[in-house]
Write an enzyme that holds these catalytic residues in place. Structure first.
Site, PDB file in Angstrom:
ATOM      1  N   TYR A 175     -33.156 -30.654  -1.116  1.00  0.00           N
ATOM      2  CA  TYR A 175     -32.055 -31.507  -1.558  1.00  0.00           C
ATOM      3  C   TYR A 175     -32.598 -32.603  -2.472  1.00  0.00           C
ATOM      4  O   TYR A 175     -31.978 -32.945  -3.476  1.00  0.00           O
ATOM      5  CB  TYR A 175     -31.321 -32.111  -0.354  1.00  0.00           C
ATOM      6  N   ASN A 224     -19.727 -26.016  -2.212  1.00  0.00           N
ATOM      7  CA  ASN A 224     -19.867 -24.982  -3.237  1.00  0.00           C
ATOM      8  C   ASN A 224     -18.852 -23.859  -2.989  1.00  0.00           C
ATOM      9  O   ASN A 224     -18.939 -23.172  -1.979  1.00  0.00           O
ATOM     10  CB  ASN A 224     -21.297 -24.429  -3.202  1.00  0.00           C
ATOM     11  N   CYS A 252     -26.502 -21.821  -3.308  1.00  0.00           N
ATOM     12  CA  CYS A 252     -26.731 -22.939  -2.399  1.00  0.00           C
ATOM     13  C   CYS A 252     -27.634 -22.533  -1.233  1.00  0.00           C
ATOM     14  O   CYS A 252     -28.244 -23.392  -0.595  1.00  0.00           O
ATOM     15  CB  CYS A 252     -25.405 -23.519  -1.905  1.00  0.00           C
ATOM     16  N   HIS A 253     -27.762 -21.236  -0.979  1.00  0.00           N
ATOM     17  CA  HIS A 253     -28.653 -20.770   0.086  1.00  0.00           C
ATOM     18  C   HIS A 253     -30.119 -21.029  -0.253  1.00  0.00           C
ATOM     19  O   HIS A 253     -30.966 -20.996   0.631  1.00  0.00           O
ATOM     20  CB  HIS A 253     -28.424 -19.280   0.374  1.00  0.00           C
ATOM     21  N   GLU A 297     -34.178 -12.001  -1.204  1.00  0.00           N
ATOM     22  CA  GLU A 297     -34.947 -12.531  -2.340  1.00  0.00           C
ATOM     23  C   GLU A 297     -36.445 -12.598  -2.055  1.00  0.00           C
ATOM     24  O   GLU A 297     -37.199 -13.155  -2.848  1.00  0.00           O
ATOM     25  CB  GLU A 297     -34.395 -13.911  -2.718  1.00  0.00           C
TER      26      GLU A 297
END
Length: 159
Positions: free
Chosen positions: A97, A120, A128-129, A155
């Site tokens: 953040y 979001n 946002c993950h 990912e």
């Protein structure tokens, strides 16, 4: 507005948008605190969203690392700024953040960044993950931490 719904490995997804872009991507997961109500004036349109659906399914299969989708999320100027910063986080990487706050030129806005992140309206595509705590731990996710872990795992990020 148009909408469609379809199932994925992370749960049912609903897409909402129009010619100006995608406004909402809602995932219905067991841990999700979000809901999407289909307005009676909206039109269900599978064809309109076919390209976005194809990209999302390719992402879940590990065949897509960058989305090419016209977006039209609705939010404040600050939220828009944060969401733009989220889109700049590369596939397979995470940011804190604080990193996001610094990237938008407001290093003291960590909490406000967290709030914008939580609001979001287009998760996954606006990733946002990929935002974690400064100490490297997973933090709250409106769609549930298990969903966040699954998305990061797609990912190649181990949590």
């Amino acid at each position: 507005m148009r909408y469609t719904r379809f199932n994925t490995i992370v749960g049912e997804i609903a897409l909402v948008g129009n010619e100006e872009g995608l406004t909402t991507l809602h995932m219905n997961t067991e841990q999700s605190s979000r809901t999407v109500e289909i307005n009676k004036d909206w039109v269900q349109d599978e064809t309109f969203f076919a390209g976005i659906k194809e990209q999302l399914l390719a992402y879940f299969d590990g065949r897509l690392t960058r989305f090419d989708v016209l977006l039209n999320p609705q939010g404040t100027a600050f939220q828009q700024q944060v969401w733009a910063a989220l889109r700049a986080i590369p596939f397979g990487q995470v940011r804190s953040y604080k990193d996001i706050a610094i990237s938008i030129g407001n290093p003291n806005a960590c909490r406000a960044v967290g709030m914008a992140n939580a609001k979001n309206p287009i998760p996954i595509i606006v990733p946002c993950h990929r935002v974690i705590g400064s100490n490297g731990t997973l933090t709250g996710y409106a769609l549930g931490l298990e969903t966040k872990k699954k998305l990061l795992s797609i990912e190649g990020i181990k949590c």
